[in-house]
Design an enzyme around this catalytic site. Structure first.
Site, PDB file in Angstrom:
ATOM      1  N   ARG A  58      90.282  85.621  40.285  1.00 44.41           N
ATOM      2  CA  ARG A  58      89.228  84.601  40.374  1.00 44.41           C
ATOM      3  C   ARG A  58      89.754  83.203  40.075  1.00 44.41           C
ATOM      4  O   ARG A  58      89.214  82.207  40.536  1.00 44.41           O
ATOM      5  CB  ARG A  58      88.104  84.974  39.401  1.00 44.41           C
ATOM      6  N   TYR A 113      71.601  66.500  53.099  1.00 44.00           N
ATOM      7  CA  TYR A 113      71.537  67.835  53.717  1.00 44.00           C
ATOM      8  C   TYR A 113      70.354  68.600  53.114  1.00 44.00           C
ATOM      9  O   TYR A 113      70.216  68.673  51.895  1.00 44.00           O
ATOM     10  CB  TYR A 113      72.864  68.533  53.390  1.00 44.00           C
ATOM     11  N   ASP A 185      78.737  63.857  49.428  1.00 45.33           N
ATOM     12  CA  ASP A 185      78.957  64.944  50.386  1.00 45.33           C
ATOM     13  C   ASP A 185      79.735  64.331  51.547  1.00 45.33           C
ATOM     14  O   ASP A 185      79.182  63.618  52.377  1.00 45.33           O
ATOM     15  CB  ASP A 185      77.607  65.524  50.834  1.00 45.33           C
ATOM     16  N   LYS A 210      83.071  73.396  58.025  1.00 47.33           N
ATOM     17  CA  LYS A 210      82.999  72.532  59.209  1.00 47.33           C
ATOM     18  C   LYS A 210      84.409  72.153  59.674  1.00 47.33           C
ATOM     19  O   LYS A 210      85.102  72.990  60.202  1.00 47.33           O
ATOM     20  CB  LYS A 210      82.143  71.308  58.876  1.00 47.33           C
TER      21      LYS A 210
HETATM   22  C1  LIG Z   1      76.862  72.516  56.518  1.00 46.47           C
HETATM   23  C2  LIG Z   1      76.717  71.498  55.476  1.00 46.47           C
HETATM   24  C3  LIG Z   1      76.703  71.848  54.137  1.00 46.47           C
HETATM   25  C4  LIG Z   1      76.691  73.282  53.683  1.00 46.47           C
HETATM   26  O1  LIG Z   1      77.822  73.978  54.054  1.00 46.47           O
HETATM   27  P1  LIG Z   1      77.804  75.594  54.167  1.00 46.47           P
HETATM   28  O2  LIG Z   1      79.242  75.929  54.190  1.00 46.47           O
HETATM   29  O3  LIG Z   1      77.067  75.892  55.431  1.00 46.47           O
HETATM   30  O4  LIG Z   1      77.102  76.109  52.960  1.00 46.47           O
HETATM   31  C5  LIG Z   1      76.640  70.845  53.206  1.00 46.47           C
HETATM   32  N1  LIG Z   1      76.575  69.557  53.566  1.00 46.47           N
HETATM   33  C6  LIG Z   1      76.588  69.168  54.848  1.00 46.47           C
HETATM   34  C7  LIG Z   1      76.517  67.728  55.184  1.00 46.47           C
HETATM   35  C8  LIG Z   1      76.650  70.128  55.849  1.00 46.47           C
HETATM   36  O5  LIG Z   1      76.620  69.754  57.125  1.00 46.47           O
END
Ligand SMILES: *Cc1c(COP(=O)(O)O)cnc(C)c1O
Length: 394
Positions: A58, A113, A185, A210
């Protein structure tokens, strides 16, 4: 300038060379995938002291170490540590739980988000933390919203549906003056195009699902923090027990190695498509901060060195049924959530249902597009067919 020293190298070079320990890997360029929980200690004394480079699955492996070193090298000298978590949303929840306590106040950008918002309104409320949403364009005006117990400000630049561009530098200056942390973010631009830790952000998170992964085949999140915030984040990760599976860590590292070429192409194709769409008679407005006409362009130009392939358009008024017909006609633009992979995507969206600090009234149906790595000529032909279907269905 000695370009053999990592600190003197360009980001593209650091993405390729950082975190490599070929000697430990018996000459191979890439680290192996360590499927492991137990790590054996050679002596009882080592066991008592938890002594060893790796102590338990972990807490990390040679694969996670290679990923962390590479992302740290990309973030720059302000980065004191990188945390690995199983999803982007988990990066947000883990960060907030790490820095907040009962009785604290949190400020959150209204274009954040949506699941981040659900986390604040759901779990944080239950734990006695109050959230206030603010206009993403507030800038230094955030001063009026800070309370003595405001512990953190969460921003997203740009918002991943509506693309308003907050002035993070102005927000950070005010927030720091009042003792609050700034959390960003940074999923849209990645640290390759937005070095947020150099611009006043204390904790920069990414949904590595992403662009870091880049192939729509993993769920992964990262939390990069400066020296002030990293001890809290590291403790939060340890106490909560979050980690990611070894195959996903390997794929995330593999994605990092090619991030610069993929993102450069998403930038080029995205802007090409945005300009083409802005000239279409069916489109009222394109929401893309790298377009000169966008209200957020000056901030984008000041703070970012590139754009990704995600942006939105506002169509001229049309019934939802006609828009749905258009969506059903498209072949190259798939309908689905997420983005940042090699493929083009489209979704309809409506921020009005959940915004609280600002009014969302774009004046027509809105679509979010992710421009993938296909030929832009083919993508334009696909949208041409879609617009023809839209017109025929009106
Ligand atoms: C997709 C996304 C998230 C969350 O990511 P996951 O891996 O799907 O949990 C957070 N912030 C933004 C801006 C996103 O586009």
């Amino acid at each position: 300038m000695d370009s053999s020293h990592p600190s003197q190298q360009q980001a593209e070079t650091r993405l390729v060379t950082s975190g490599r320990d070929t000697k430990a890997q018996k000459g191979f360029v890439n680290p192996p995938v360590f499927h492991g929980s137990t790590v054996l200690y050679p002596t009882a004394e080592d066991l008592h002291a938890h002594r060893g480079e790796f102590t338990y699955g972990r807490h990390g492996s040679p694969t996670t170490k290679a990923f962390q070193e590479t992302l740290m090298a990309l973030e720059g000298p302000q980065c004191a540590g990188v945390g690995i978590v199983p999803s982007g949303l988990s990066a947000i929840s883990t960060t907030l739980l790490s820095v907040l306590k009962a009785g604290d106040h949190l400020l959150v950008c209204d274009n954040v988000y949506r699941p981040s918002r659900n986390f604040c309104n759901g779990m944080l409320t239950r734990y006695g933390i109050e959230t206030t949403y603010f206009d993403p364009l507030i800038g230094a005006g955030i001063d009026k919203l800070l309370k003595p117990n405001t512990r953190a400000v969460l921003v997203e630049a740009p918002g991943s549906q509506s693309f308003e561009m907050p002035d993070i530098r102005a927000i950070a200056e005010v927030a720091h003056g009042r003792g609050a942390l700034v959390i960003d973010d940074n999923t849209w631009a990645t640290p390759l195009y937005h070095r947020s830790l150099e611009q006043g952000v204390d904790i920069s998170m990414q949904a590595a699902t992403k662009y870091i992964g880049g192939h729509s085949d993993i769920m992964f999140g990262t939390i990069s923090a400066n020296a002030k915030a990293w001890p809290m984040v590291a403790e939060g990760i340890r106490l909560l027990g979050v980690c990611a599976g070894p195959d996903d860590v390997f794929l995330a590292l593999r994605g990092l190695r090619t991030l610069s070429v993929r993102l450069a192409q998403h930038h080029r194709s995205g802007l090409d498509m945005a300009r083409w769409l802005a000239a279409r008679p069916e489109v009222a407005r394109v929401l893309h901060p790298a377009l000169e006409t966008d209200p957020g362009h000056a901030i984008w130009k000041r703070d970012f060195t590139g754009a990704s392939g995600l942006f939105s358009i506002v169509l001229k008024p049309a019934p939802q049924k006609a828009v749905d017909t258009m969506l059903d006609t498209l072949k190259l633009f798939g309908m689905g959530f997420s983005w940042g992979g090699f493929e083009s995507l489209v979704i309809p969206f409506d921020c009005d249902a959940y915004r609280t600090a600002t009014k969302w009234a774009p004046g027509g149906p809105t679509l979010r597009l992710h421009i993938g790595l296909e030929s832009v000529d083919d993508l334009k032909a696909d949208l041409d067919r879609g617009f023809a279907a839209l017109k025929a269905a009106m």
